[in-house]
Design an enzyme around this catalytic site. Sequence first.
Site, PDB file in Angstrom:
ATOM      1  N   ARG A 244      17.996  30.486 102.980  1.00 27.62           N
ATOM      2  CA  ARG A 244      18.577  30.174 101.620  1.00 27.62           C
ATOM      3  C   ARG A 244      19.578  30.997 101.249  1.00 27.62           C
ATOM      4  O   ARG A 244      19.652  32.202 101.357  1.00 27.62           O
ATOM      5  CB  ARG A 244      17.433  30.316 100.564  1.00 27.62           C
ATOM      6  CG  ARG A 244      16.278  29.372 100.876  1.00 27.62           C
ATOM      7  CD  ARG A 244      16.503  27.903 100.349  1.00 27.62           C
ATOM      8  NE  ARG A 244      15.593  27.270 100.172  1.00 27.62           N
ATOM      9  CZ  ARG A 244      15.564  26.112 101.003  1.00 27.62           C
ATOM     10  NH1 ARG A 244      16.072  26.083 102.351  1.00 27.62           N
ATOM     11  NH2 ARG A 244      14.617  25.333 100.972  1.00 27.62           N
ATOM     12  N   GLU A 273      24.593  25.644  95.388  1.00 28.84           N
ATOM     13  CA  GLU A 273      25.002  24.634  96.556  1.00 28.84           C
ATOM     14  C   GLU A 273      25.490  23.427  95.555  1.00 28.84           C
ATOM     15  O   GLU A 273      24.614  23.139  94.821  1.00 28.84           O
ATOM     16  CB  GLU A 273      23.980  24.522  97.323  1.00 28.84           C
ATOM     17  CG  GLU A 273      23.828  25.577  98.364  1.00 28.84           C
ATOM     18  CD  GLU A 273      22.625  25.253  99.326  1.00 28.84           C
ATOM     19  OE1 GLU A 273      21.877  24.167  99.134  1.00 28.84           O
ATOM     20  OE2 GLU A 273      22.417  26.088 100.328  1.00 28.84           O
ATOM     21  N   HIS A 292      24.295  22.804 103.905  1.00 24.79           N
ATOM     22  CA  HIS A 292      22.927  22.754 103.854  1.00 24.79           C
ATOM     23  C   HIS A 292      22.174  21.404 104.658  1.00 24.79           C
ATOM     24  O   HIS A 292      21.741  20.611 104.054  1.00 24.79           O
ATOM     25  CB  HIS A 292      22.225  22.686 102.569  1.00 24.79           C
ATOM     26  CG  HIS A 292      20.847  23.332 102.341  1.00 24.79           C
ATOM     27  ND1 HIS A 292      20.338  23.677 101.400  1.00 24.79           N
ATOM     28  CD2 HIS A 292      19.889  22.955 103.283  1.00 24.79           C
ATOM     29  CE1 HIS A 292      18.984  24.151 101.788  1.00 24.79           C
ATOM     30  NE2 HIS A 292      18.871  23.613 102.706  1.00 24.79           N
TER      31      HIS A 292
HETATM   32  O1  LIG Z   1      13.733  23.987 103.669  1.00 21.43           O
HETATM   33  C1  LIG Z   1      13.806  23.088 104.579  1.00 21.43           C
HETATM   34  O2  LIG Z   1      13.213  22.708 105.258  1.00 21.43           O
HETATM   35  C2  LIG Z   1      15.476  22.608 104.349  1.00 21.43           C
HETATM   36  O3  LIG Z   1      16.269  23.814 104.040  1.00 21.43           O
HETATM   37  C3  LIG Z   1      15.565  21.624 103.329  1.00 21.43           C
HETATM   38  O4  LIG Z   1      15.537  21.920 102.029  1.00 21.43           O
END
Ligand SMILES: O=C(O)[C@H](O)CO
Length: 327
Positions: A244, A273, A292
Site C-alpha cells: 500500500r 491512486e 496497482h
Molecule cells: O489487497 C489486495 O489484494 C490487492 O492490493 C488489491 O487490492
Amino acid sequence: MEEKEPPYVLINVIGGPDGVYEDHVAYLEKHLKIITMKEFLKNKQVLRHKIQAVFVWYYKPVVDKELLQSLPNLKVVVNSGVGVDHLDLKLIFSFGVKVANTPLAVSSPTADLGIALMLASARRIVEGHQIAVSPDTKHFNADWLGEEVTGATLGIIGMGGIGYKVAQRAKAFDMKILYHNRNRRNVVDEEAVGALYCHKMEDLLRQSDFVMLVVNLTPQTARLIGEKELGLMKPTATLINICRGQVIDQDALVKALQNGIIKAAALDVTYPEPLPRDHALLHLKNVIITPHIGSATAQARHLMMKNMLESILAAINGLPVPNELHV
Ligand SMILES: O=C(O)[C@H](O)CO
C-alpha cells in the site's frame, strides 16, 4: 414444490472499470441473486431484509454504518483481494457480521509482480523499451548499464503469504534473502528459501540491495518507511512497494530519490491512486510505477470471485467460513 430463493447479495455495479465482470456475474448467478447498489437504492424497503452478503469488489461498495444499519439480515462481507484496510472491521464485527478475504488468489500474482518490478528496475526495462521504440535510434546500442539481481541481497519487509512467495522466487535468482516480520517464521520455512530473519528492520535496510515492502496497511505500518529509514538504505539500493502506498512517506521518498539517498524505486502502489499528474514521482527517471496491478490477472480475478462465493455460501449456511478474518 416451491423452489428455494437463492441468497441475495449486494454488489456495487456490474461491468465498467469498477464493476464486477459480467462473466463473473453470470457464474455467481448460478448460486446467488445479485442486487446492484442501484437496484437496492430503488427498492430498499423490500431488498434490505433479503440481502445476506455484501460483495466488495475493489473497495466498493463502501461498507459504512449507514449500510450496515440498513441490512438487518446481513451475515457476511466478502472482500476481493487480501488488503482490508478500507474496511472498518471493528464496526462490521459489532453488527455480528463476518468478514472474509481472498489471500490465496492474490499471493502468486502479487509476488510475481514484485519480482517483475525488481527486475524491470535493475535492468532498466522501461527505459530500454522507450529507447527501442524511439524514432531517434542514436541511443539504441545501450551506453548505459543495469544491475544484476543474481547474488544481490533482497530484504523483504512483511513475510506473510505474498512475502514468502517473493522469497521462493528470489531463491531461484540465488539472491541472499533477509526478512523482517512481526513474527519470525519457523525454521523449516526459513531454510526452504534460505531466508535470514532480521529482528530489527534497520539491519535489513542497511544490508539490502533491494528492499521489498509486503506488509498489510495498519496504524503500525503507515509511514513505516520515512526519511530515517531511507537514510539507512544503501545509496545503491532500490525500494519496491507492492502493498500500500501509505506505507511509505512519499515526500521523504521523493527527496531520497532526488538526492541520491537511494538509487531507485519501483512502485505498484502510491498514495493517492492515481497520483496527480504533476506529482514528482511521475517525473523521476529512477522511478517505475504501475497502476496497482498486483492481482490483475485473469486467473487471480477468477479465483477471487470463486473464493468470495465459497465464503458467502458457507456464512449463509452456518458453516466455517473460508478465509474468515478475526479481530
Ligand atoms: O489487497 C489486495 O489484494 C490487492 O492490493 C488489491 O487490492
